[in-house]
Design an enzyme around this catalytic site. Structure first.
Site, short mmCIF file in Angstrom:
data_model
loop_
_atom_site.label_atom_id
_atom_site.label_comp_id
_atom_site.label_asym_id
_atom_site.label_seq_id
_atom_site.Cartn_x
_atom_site.Cartn_y
_atom_site.Cartn_z
N SER A 163 0.86 -1.17 0.00
CA SER A 163 0.00 0.00 0.00
C SER A 163 0.89 1.22 0.00
CB SER A 163 -0.89 0.01 1.24
OG SER A 163 -0.11 0.37 2.37
N LYS A 164 0.26 2.39 0.00
CA LYS A 164 1.02 3.63 -0.10
C LYS A 164 2.02 3.80 1.04
CE LYS A 164 -1.99 6.35 -2.97
NZ LYS A 164 -3.31 6.92 -2.88
N ARG A 165 1.78 3.12 2.15
CA ARG A 165 2.73 3.21 3.26
C ARG A 165 4.11 2.73 2.85
NH1 ARG A 165 1.84 -0.55 6.89
NH2 ARG A 165 0.30 -1.55 5.58
#
Ligand code: GLU
Length: 464
Positions: A238-240
């Site tokens: 994910s964007k993390r």
């Protein structure tokens, strides 16, 4: 040509992300390798979330990666008549039914089922209903209750579920629109897709779709479910974990060949080889070497590959890419050295095109100010004779090739007894404004005599 037909079927609800790009790549590679057909289908039935902007972004990203398709793009939003006729067929054959249960009723049923320790599944109230009241309804597929649904996944092996685990899926909503699982089946069948390669988040859909293929009288294709991509912490990517949009990597200065090489290794391997051109991949790719465990996203490795492709890339091509980037940064490259020559001096030093552009700036824009610490050390009265000698020797050259520049420096060092270690930093600050640059001979010869003389003279004025 073989009769292999595969497809990529993105939903245009956002940019093309890493996982989608890998799915597209695997499909593309297999189609190329087997000389089959690669179909692109845009799954835009979710009217609220689908946008033309996302379609464009996906097409652009595929184009950037070099994933050309043989048929399509087909848009599901243009195929509603077909889907509706298939709903009617199933209704007429008694393989689907109108369900009039309201949302409240369904919620109550779901809660009751869960309380009783069962699955929150539709209880089939309307399954055998024969009346057709004037009320809103959805159409549900009559999933067989007995037996099981099984298939042999090309990556995961046999997957099987008991049919009574499966719900009677809604295939048409109250507003008359067909639903995802239903239209995918129709499209894959009508488009002659015989191998569906997609992410393994779709395994649950596959077991629901197979009974629909059968009910609709279609042949069931083969399936290959590719394991997920995880972040370094083993959580779903994910964007993390960094940018997940393919095109953001382009903006960050990555080359498409690095991206392709990187993506393919998220799940596929070939011995311990790491570097693959697209042609290599077309030759070597097969589903047999797609692993069963999740791929782990590793930005360092992507950077390493990019560095490799920058180092070994064709300077002229890199120059064309760099030109675009410098232009967007407002750098005037018309009145400056040859960009290909500039690239050659930077290929060993830059990990990304963005870094390369930074490194190239000084070639086109003379330093307006000097790095303070560097000037304090290397542009003082003490260095006046060095600058004067440089001006004398370099100014006297009739041509300015690398060899000419090297011999001028040699002559200068002999005449003055100074070492390159003393002269180098002075030239570097005078020409670039700072203390890091490619080899000084390269910089001087690529900048060219006019620019070099102007910048040396300016440094001399600075001393005053
Ligand atoms: N449109 C689906 C998605 O973007 C993929 C459907 C499929 O590959 O079957 O997740």
């Amino acid at each position: 040509m073989s009769d292999l037909r595969v497809r990529f079927a993105p939903s245009p609800t956002g940019y093309l992300h890493i996982g989608g790009a890998r799915t597209a790549l695997f499909n593309y590679l297999l189609a190329k390798k087997e000389q089959g057909t690669f179909v692109l289908r845009i799954e835009d039935t979710d009217v609220e979330r689908s946008t033309q902007e996302s379609v464009d972004a996906i097409l652009q990203a595929m184009d950037w990666l070099g994933l050309s398709y043989d048929e399509g793009p087909f848009y599901q939003s243009e195929r509603y008549d077909l889907y509706k006729s298939k709903v009617s067929d199933l209704l007429n054959k008694g393989l689907a039914y109108r369900c009039y249960c309201s949302a409240d009723e369904l919620n109550a049923k779901r809660e009751a089922a869960m309380k009783a320790g069962g699955k929150p599944r539709y209880d089939g109230t309307c399954r055998e209903r024969t009346d057709q009241p004037e009320a809103p309804f959805v159409v549900r597929f009559k999933t067989p209750r007995d037996g099981n649904t099984a298939f042999v996944d090309r990556i995961k092996g046999t997957i099987s579920v008991e049919n009574d685990e499966l719900d009677d899926l809604i295939i048409q909503r109250t507003d008359g629109n067909p639903t995802y699982n239903f239209v995918v089946v129709i499209d894959d069948a009508e488009m002659g897709i015989n191998l569906v390669i997609r992410g393994d988040d779709h395994v649950n859909n596959t077991v629901r779709q197979i009974p629909m293929y059968k009910a609709l009288g279609y042949e069931v294709p083969e399936f290959a479910h590719v394991p997920m991509i995880l972040g370094a912490d083993k959580k779903r990517l994910s964007k993390r974990h960094g940018a997940t949009s393919v095109m953001v990597y382009r903006e960050m200065g990555f080359l498409p060949e690095a991206m392709v090489n990187y993506l393919v290794r998220l799940g596929w391997s070939f011995g311990d080889e790491e570097i693959f051109s697209m042609d290599d991949l077309i030759e070597k790719f097969s589903l047999d070497n797609v692993g069963r465990s999740a791929g782990v996203f590793n930005p360092d490795k992507l950077l390493w590959l990019n560095e490799h492709y920058i180092k070994t890339g064709d300077p002229q091509r890199l120059a064309a890419l760099l030109a675009e980037l410098l232009e967007t940064q407002g750098v005037d490259i018309e009145n400056g050295p040859d960009l290909t020559a500039v690239v050659k001096t930077l290929q060993e030093r830059a990990k990304t095109l963005v870094e390369m552009a930074e490194g190239a700036h000084f070639y086109f824009v003379a330093p307006e100010t000097y790095d303070e610490a560097a000037a304090a050390k290397f542009l003082t009265q003490e260095q006046r004779p060095v600058l004067e000698l440089l001006i004398k020797h370099l100014g006297a050259l009739a041509s300015f090739t690398l060899a000419d520049v090297e011999s001028a420096f040699k002559a200068l060092m002999e005449e003055s007894g100074l070492k390159l270690g003393k002269i180098g930093p002075v030239v570097r600050v005078a020409l670039t404004g700072g203390t890091v640059s490619p080899s000084i001979y390269d910089v001087v010869s690529v900048l060219g005599q006019d620019a070099v003389m102007a910048r040396l003279n300016r440094a001399l004025q600075f001393l005053d």
